[in-house]
Design an enzyme around this catalytic site. Structure first.
Site, PDB file in Angstrom:
ATOM      1  N   GLU A  70       0.850  -1.190   0.000  1.00  0.00           N
ATOM      2  CA  GLU A  70       0.000   0.000   0.000  1.00  0.00           C
ATOM      3  C   GLU A  70       0.890   1.246   0.000  1.00  0.00           C
ATOM      4  O   GLU A  70       1.903   1.301   0.692  1.00  0.00           O
ATOM      5  CB  GLU A  70      -0.868  -0.021   1.258  1.00  0.00           C
ATOM      6  CG  GLU A  70      -1.839   1.140   1.377  1.00  0.00           C
ATOM      7  CD  GLU A  70      -2.652   1.070   2.660  1.00  0.00           C
ATOM      8  OE1 GLU A  70      -3.834   1.450   2.621  1.00  0.00           O
ATOM      9  OE2 GLU A  70      -2.108   0.635   3.699  1.00  0.00           O
ATOM     10  N   LYS A 145     -10.243  -0.430  -1.957  1.00  0.00           N
ATOM     11  CA  LYS A 145     -10.314  -0.747  -0.527  1.00  0.00           C
ATOM     12  C   LYS A 145     -11.687  -0.413   0.056  1.00  0.00           C
ATOM     13  O   LYS A 145     -12.184   0.698  -0.097  1.00  0.00           O
ATOM     14  CB  LYS A 145      -9.227   0.037   0.207  1.00  0.00           C
ATOM     15  CG  LYS A 145      -9.071  -0.288   1.689  1.00  0.00           C
ATOM     16  CD  LYS A 145      -7.923   0.542   2.255  1.00  0.00           C
ATOM     17  CE  LYS A 145      -7.670   0.252   3.713  1.00  0.00           C
ATOM     18  NZ  LYS A 145      -6.585   1.132   4.234  1.00  0.00           N
ATOM     19  N   CYS A 188      -4.540  -3.741   3.456  1.00  0.00           N
ATOM     20  CA  CYS A 188      -4.234  -3.247   4.803  1.00  0.00           C
ATOM     21  C   CYS A 188      -5.365  -3.498   5.807  1.00  0.00           C
ATOM     22  O   CYS A 188      -5.545  -4.600   6.281  1.00  0.00           O
ATOM     23  CB  CYS A 188      -3.860  -1.767   4.724  1.00  0.00           C
ATOM     24  SG  CYS A 188      -2.918  -1.169   6.160  1.00  0.00           S
TER      25      CYS A 188
END
Length: 312
Positions: A70, A145, A188
């Site tokens: 990321e 995301k 993440c």
């Protein structure tokens, strides 16, 4: 401006590539994945140079797919800087990576690209996007995301509000057939939501990937145990590229890019000090045998069973 070629739907070209990929996987030795660790800054060109060196080294060492973390493109020092440096998928940054993948004939997982949103001109908001590029330089998948990191931990010195400038992704994307197996995409903070990993496993994922930029405080407490838990409960390989070290005066990351096998054993760890990579052989028979010997998914009850308490 370089063009970005995208593969969508079930075009004849896409089907030919999938057949070619599966044939290659059946005849070659176990494929190798490179899980990378970098220290991004607000300097996009310096970041690309550092990542390019890692990708080139990984290719020389036999990797067929390279995973970057990321924020591989940059980590800004303020909201304003983060937004001003963002680009579209057809911008210079992704064009550089599509060229690199094509030149080296290597697949890339670019996790956490700052992609300008569809209404950028009016709302100045971005997506946090995980992009898969094949060895012909085509973008084959984009996952945006879905769980945004809005966390206040004053006793740990952590204060981040990703939703202040980021749009949550609208949906999961199907696992992608790659030279190392079927890869399910997360980013993440998605790591903390087991529902996501189970959904990807049900759609055929053999490998889960969580490119990340964990804070030092949360990484120290939770990083490895979360990655190993996701591997154990889905019986998948888990590959997690990571940011490490000091990005600028306001932010540092935990590091420890990690590869975990379907039994939950850590196969490689980049440590918490400097950029680098771990190379790991992906033996899909390990996925099959783990699932065969402990058939957790067969023992899982239907969805209604797990919601039965809500009806009482």
């Amino acid at each position: 401006m370089f063009t970005v070629r995208c593969i969508v739907g079930t075009s004849a070209k896409y089907l030919r590539q999938q057949i070619k990929l599966l044939n290659r996987m059946s005849t070659l030795p176990r494929p190798v994945a490179a899980v990378c660790q970098v220290t991004a800054t607000p300097d996009k060109q310096a970041n690309f140079s550092a990542c390019k060196q890692l990708v080139e080294e990984a290719k020389e060492r036999g990797a067929s797919m390279v995973f970057l973390p990321e924020g591989f493109d940059y980590i800004g020092s303020s909201r304003e800087e983060t937004l001003s440096l963002s680009e579209s998928l057809t911008g210079d940054t992704i064009s550089q990576y599509t060229q690199l993948a094509r030149k080296l004939e290597v697949w890339l997982s670019l996790g956490g690209f700052h992609e300008r949103g569809h209404d950028w001109e009016s709302d100045r908001r971005i997506y946090n996007s995980h992009i898969i590029i094949n060895d012909e330089g085509d973008i084959v998948s984009v996952y945006r995301k879905s769980h945004l990191f809005d966390v206040e931990l004053p006793e740990k010195g952590v204060s981040l509000k990703e939703s202040a400038f980021t749009i949550p992704g609208p949906s999961l994307v199907s696992p992608v057939q790659t030279p190392i197996g079927k890869v399910g995409l997360g980013i993440c903070y998605d790591l903390r939501f087991p529902e996501l990993s189970v959904a990807l496993q049900r759609q055929g994922a053999e490998i889960l990937t969580y490119p990340s930029a964990f804070t030092v405080a949360t990484g120290t407490a939770h990083w490895e145990v979360l990655l190993r838990a996701r591997a154990i409960e889905t019986q998948c390989f888990v590959l997690a590229a990571a940011q490490v070290g000091r990005h600028h005066e306001k932010r540092s990351s935990y590091g420890h890019a990690l590869a975990v096998d379907p039994w939950g054993e850590a196969l490689g760890d980049c440590g918490g000090e400097k950029p680098g990579m771990v190379l790991v052989e992906i033996d899909l028979e390990k996925v099959s045998s783990t699932r065969r010997n402990m058939p957790v998914q067969q023992h899982r009850r239907d969805t209604g069973f797990y919601h039965s308490l809500e009806k009482t």
